[in-house]
Every structure is written in structure tokens, then in C-alpha cells.
Scaffold this active site. Structure first.
Site, short mmCIF file in Angstrom:
data_model
loop_
_atom_site.label_atom_id
_atom_site.label_comp_id
_atom_site.label_asym_id
_atom_site.label_seq_id
_atom_site.Cartn_x
_atom_site.Cartn_y
_atom_site.Cartn_z
N HIS A 133 -12.74 -5.22 -34.86
CA HIS A 133 -13.99 -4.94 -34.77
C HIS A 133 -13.95 -6.54 -34.09
CE1 HIS A 133 -13.82 -1.75 -37.66
NE2 HIS A 133 -14.69 -1.50 -36.46
N LYS A 137 -19.11 -8.89 -37.70
CA LYS A 137 -18.44 -7.86 -38.58
C LYS A 137 -18.92 -8.64 -39.91
CE LYS A 137 -16.34 -3.83 -40.29
NZ LYS A 137 -17.22 -3.11 -40.94
N1 LIG Z 1 -20.10 4.50 -41.44
C1 LIG Z 1 -20.65 4.32 -39.66
O1 LIG Z 1 -20.58 5.34 -38.54
C2 LIG Z 1 -20.48 2.74 -39.10
C3 LIG Z 1 -20.82 1.62 -40.00
N2 LIG Z 1 -21.63 0.77 -40.03
C4 LIG Z 1 -21.90 -0.01 -41.13
O2 LIG Z 1 -23.18 -0.20 -40.57
C5 LIG Z 1 -23.72 -1.03 -41.06
C6 LIG Z 1 -24.68 -2.18 -40.00
O3 LIG Z 1 -23.71 -2.82 -38.81
P1 LIG Z 1 -24.52 -3.15 -37.95
O4 LIG Z 1 -26.46 -2.44 -37.47
O5 LIG Z 1 -23.85 -3.43 -36.36
O6 LIG Z 1 -25.32 -4.81 -38.79
P2 LIG Z 1 -26.44 -5.88 -37.75
O7 LIG Z 1 -25.86 -6.91 -39.06
O8 LIG Z 1 -26.88 -5.48 -36.63
O9 LIG Z 1 -27.66 -4.56 -38.34
C7 LIG Z 1 -27.61 -4.50 -40.44
C8 LIG Z 1 -29.09 -5.34 -40.08
O10 LIG Z 1 -29.76 -5.03 -41.87
C9 LIG Z 1 -30.27 -5.66 -41.88
N3 LIG Z 1 -30.93 -6.41 -43.65
C10 LIG Z 1 -30.47 -7.43 -44.14
N4 LIG Z 1 -31.17 -7.33 -45.68
C11 LIG Z 1 -31.89 -5.50 -45.07
C12 LIG Z 1 -31.78 -4.83 -46.67
N5 LIG Z 1 -32.29 -5.69 -48.15
N6 LIG Z 1 -33.09 -4.02 -45.95
C13 LIG Z 1 -32.61 -3.54 -45.05
N7 LIG Z 1 -32.46 -4.07 -44.23
C14 LIG Z 1 -31.34 -5.42 -44.26
C15 LIG Z 1 -30.21 -7.34 -41.25
O11 LIG Z 1 -30.83 -8.29 -40.67
C16 LIG Z 1 -29.69 -6.43 -39.22
O12 LIG Z 1 -30.83 -6.25 -38.42
C17 LIG Z 1 -22.49 -2.33 -41.56
O13 LIG Z 1 -22.18 -2.34 -42.50
C18 LIG Z 1 -20.88 -0.75 -40.41
O14 LIG Z 1 -20.10 -1.69 -41.33
C19 LIG Z 1 -21.69 0.10 -38.47
C20 LIG Z 1 -20.78 1.70 -37.39
C21 LIG Z 1 -20.90 2.57 -37.92
O1 LIG Z 2 -19.13 -2.75 -39.14
C1 LIG Z 2 -19.21 -1.76 -37.29
O2 LIG Z 2 -19.22 -2.65 -35.89
C2 LIG Z 2 -18.24 -0.82 -37.71
N1 LIG Z 2 -18.20 -0.04 -39.21
C3 LIG Z 2 -17.83 0.59 -39.46
C4 LIG Z 2 -16.66 0.29 -40.30
O3 LIG Z 2 -16.48 -0.50 -41.58
O4 LIG Z 2 -15.78 1.25 -40.30
C5 LIG Z 2 -17.48 1.46 -39.24
C6 LIG Z 2 -16.69 1.59 -37.18
O5 LIG Z 2 -15.75 1.40 -36.83
C7 LIG Z 2 -17.75 0.28 -36.32
#
Ligand SMILES: NC(=O)C1=CN([C@@H]2O[C@H](COP(=O)(O)OP(=O)(O)OC[C@H]3O[C@@H](n4cnc5c(N)ncnc54)[C@H](O)[C@@H]3O)[C@@H](O)[C@H]2O)C=CC1
Ligand SMILES: O=C(O)C1=N[C@H](C(=O)O)C[C@H](O)C1
Length: 238
Positions: A133, A137
Site C-alpha cells: 500500500h 496508510k
Molecule cells: N474497505 C475498503 O474497501 C477500503 C478501506 N480503506 C480504509 O479506509 C480508511 C480511510 O482511508 P483513506 O481515505 O485512504 O484515509 P485518509 O487518511 O485519506 O482519510 C481519512 C480521513 O478521516 C479523517 N478523520 C480524522 N478523524 C476523524 C473523525 N473523528 N471523524 C471523521 N473523519 C475523521 C481524516 O482527517 C482524513 O481526512 C482507512 O482505514 C483505510 O484502510 C481504504 C480504501 C478501501
Molecule cells: O488504506 C488503504 O488504502 C486501503 N485499505 C484497505 C485495507 O486495509 O485492506 C483496503 C484497500 O486495500 C486500500
């Protein structure tokens, strides 16, 4: 649908684009600078949480209390998943969590389970998982890598758990690499003296994750209870 975005980082913004393309409206965006917020009385049909590990449980359970269906993709908070399930049921609410919402990874999960079943008695093969990743992350290993490991452990009696980087014989080693701008790559490898077998999923962007989360929100909107992405995609897996 009127959607609340809980977390407006890389994923929140990708989800906004897809949701608007599919005819939905974003009526609330919550990010880190918003300390307290109300979800009541603004007509939210569904909330989508892609925030940070420390905030996910509070965001999700606030939705349960307000009677708003919630889809969460945030990883790294699952020590509280069972508590969230109990609160969802106690509040007669609706919830879907998935470590990965992309259609491709959910197909990959089914392949992983099938392969794990075929390999479970072949002691000459070792198994390991690698995830790659982007460098921003927060958690390691990825939620998807943990799901892959758990799917193998469920069928393979010789594997009792997983471990980051190093592992005992009865654990699956999971290697987490961080390389700038990589959206998400997962590989499951079986290795023997004679040959290797590998399955791999490579995301080219965040579009698949975002589209899957919006499809899950559309599916969950008028439902109650705790569901999975496999329920959302059930027609595909029949
Ligand atoms: N399940 C899936 O398909 C996927 C899961 N993810 C997960 O999603 C999460 C977010 O990923 P990204 O958007 O890349 O991270 P990012 O860091 O770009 O976004 C997270 C956002 O949450 C905000 N944040 C902080 N405290 C908060 C609060 N109390 N309430 C609401 N927002 C708050 C941050 O300021 C930031 O803008 C991670 O845990 C990642 O692993 C990411 C991609 C796919
Ligand atoms: O943080 C990410 O970017 C992603 N998080 C998810 C994970 O922890 O599996 C899903 C995806 O791979 C992207």
C-alpha cells in the site's frame, strides 16, 4: 439517496464522485476538525464511514443511535467489531463493514477460500500473504490481508493465527510493504520445493473500493441488521 460522509480523505472524496455520478446527494461531510456533530433531523438516508481507526467505532455507533444505516470501510478498529454488532442489533439499526468493498477483491476472497480448501492437507506447501500500500496508510497489515489470513485459518487446522513479518509454523506470515501511491495489492503464495502457486489482486485506483461502498449503501438503505459484502453481491456468488 441523501448520504453523510464520515471521513473526507482520499476515500471520502472518491466516494463523493461516484455517489454524485450515480445520482445521490452528499448532505453532510465530517472530517477531523469537526469534533461534535449531529446526525439527527437532516434527512440522512445512509452514512458511509471511511475515517481513521480511532474514530470509526464512535462514528458507526453514533449512526446506530440516530437510526441511520451505516457502511464502514475503515480498517484497524476490529477489536470492537463484536461490540458494534451488539449495538447495531440493540438499536434495531443496519450495518455493513467490509475490509475491502471492491468487486474484484470480493471475487478474490472467494478464490482464496477455494484454494485454501484445496491446499489444507498439502503439508509440503508453506503459505504466506503480502500486501503493498501507499506510504500514508496508518495500519499494517491491511484489513484485506487480515481477511485473507482469516479465510485460510478457517479451513486449515494447522494454522492457528497470523503474524506480521515473522511467524511460527502454526501461523501465516503477513508481509506489509509501503510504496508511494500504491492503491492496494494483495498476494497469497503457496511455496514448495517443487513449485509455487500464487493468486494476486492489484487495484489500479480507489474507484473499485468507492463504487463498492456506494453499491453497498444503496443495498443497505432500507434494511435492518448486520450484513456483509457477500450478502450485497449474493447474486454473483450463487
Ligand atoms: N474497505 C475498503 O474497501 C477500503 C478501506 N480503506 C480504509 O479506509 C480508511 C480511510 O482511508 P483513506 O481515505 O485512504 O484515509 P485518509 O487518511 O485519506 O482519510 C481519512 C480521513 O478521516 C479523517 N478523520 C480524522 N478523524 C476523524 C473523525 N473523528 N471523524 C471523521 N473523519 C475523521 C481524516 O482527517 C482524513 O481526512 C482507512 O482505514 C483505510 O484502510 C481504504 C480504501 C478501501
Ligand atoms: O488504506 C488503504 O488504502 C486501503 N485499505 C484497505 C485495507 O486495509 O485492506 C483496503 C484497500 O486495500 C486500500
Amino acid at each position: 439517496m441523501k448520504i453523510a460522509l464520515l471521513g473526507y480523505g482520499r476515500m471520502g472524496q472518491a466516494i463523493e464522485s461516484i455517489a454524485i455520478e450515480r445520482g445521490h446527494e452528499i448532505i453532510l461531510k465530517i472530517d477531523k476538525n469537526i469534533e461534535s456533530y449531529s446526525l439527527e433531523e437532516i434527512g440522512i438516508d445512509v452514512a458511509i464511514d471511511f475515517s481513521i481507526p480511532d474514530a470509526a467505532f464512535k462514528n458507526i455507533t453514533s449512526c446506530f443511535k440516530a437510526g441511520i444505516p451505516v457502511v464502514s470501510g475503515t480498517t484497524g478498529w476490529l477489536d470492537k467489531y463484536d461490540e458494534a454488532v451488539e449495538m447495531c442489533n440493540d438499536n434495531d439499526a443496519a450495518f455493513i463493514y467490509a475490509s475491502n468493498f471492491s468487486l474484484g477483491v470480493n471475487i478474490f476472497f472467494e478464490l482464496n477460500k477455494k484454494l485454501a480448501g484445496m491446499m489444507k492437507n498439502l503439508e509440503e506447501y508453506g503459505v504466506e500473504i503480502e500486501e503493498i500500500h501507499h506510504t500514508k496508510k496508518l495500519d499494517a497489515p491491511s484489513g484485506t490481508a487480515i481477511s485473507l489470513a482469516e479465510q485460510i485459518i478457517d479451513v486449515n487446522e494447522r494454522k492457528k493465527g497470523w503474524h506480521l513479518e515473522t511467524a511460527n509454523d502454526n501461523e501465516i506470515p503477513v508481509f506489509a510493504k509501503r510504496i508511494e501511491d500504491v492503491p492496494g495489492t494483495h498476494t497469497v503464495s503457496y511455496t514448495s520445493r517443487i513449485d509455487d502457486i500464487e493468486i494476486m489482486h492489484t487495484a489500479h485506483s480507489r474507484e473499485g473500493f468507492a463504487k463498492g461502498a456506494v453499491v453497498a449503501a444503496e443495498w443497505l438503505k432500507d434494511k435492518k441488521g448486520v450484513h456483509t459484502m457477500k450478502d450485497v453481491l449474493s447474486s454473483l456468488f450463487e
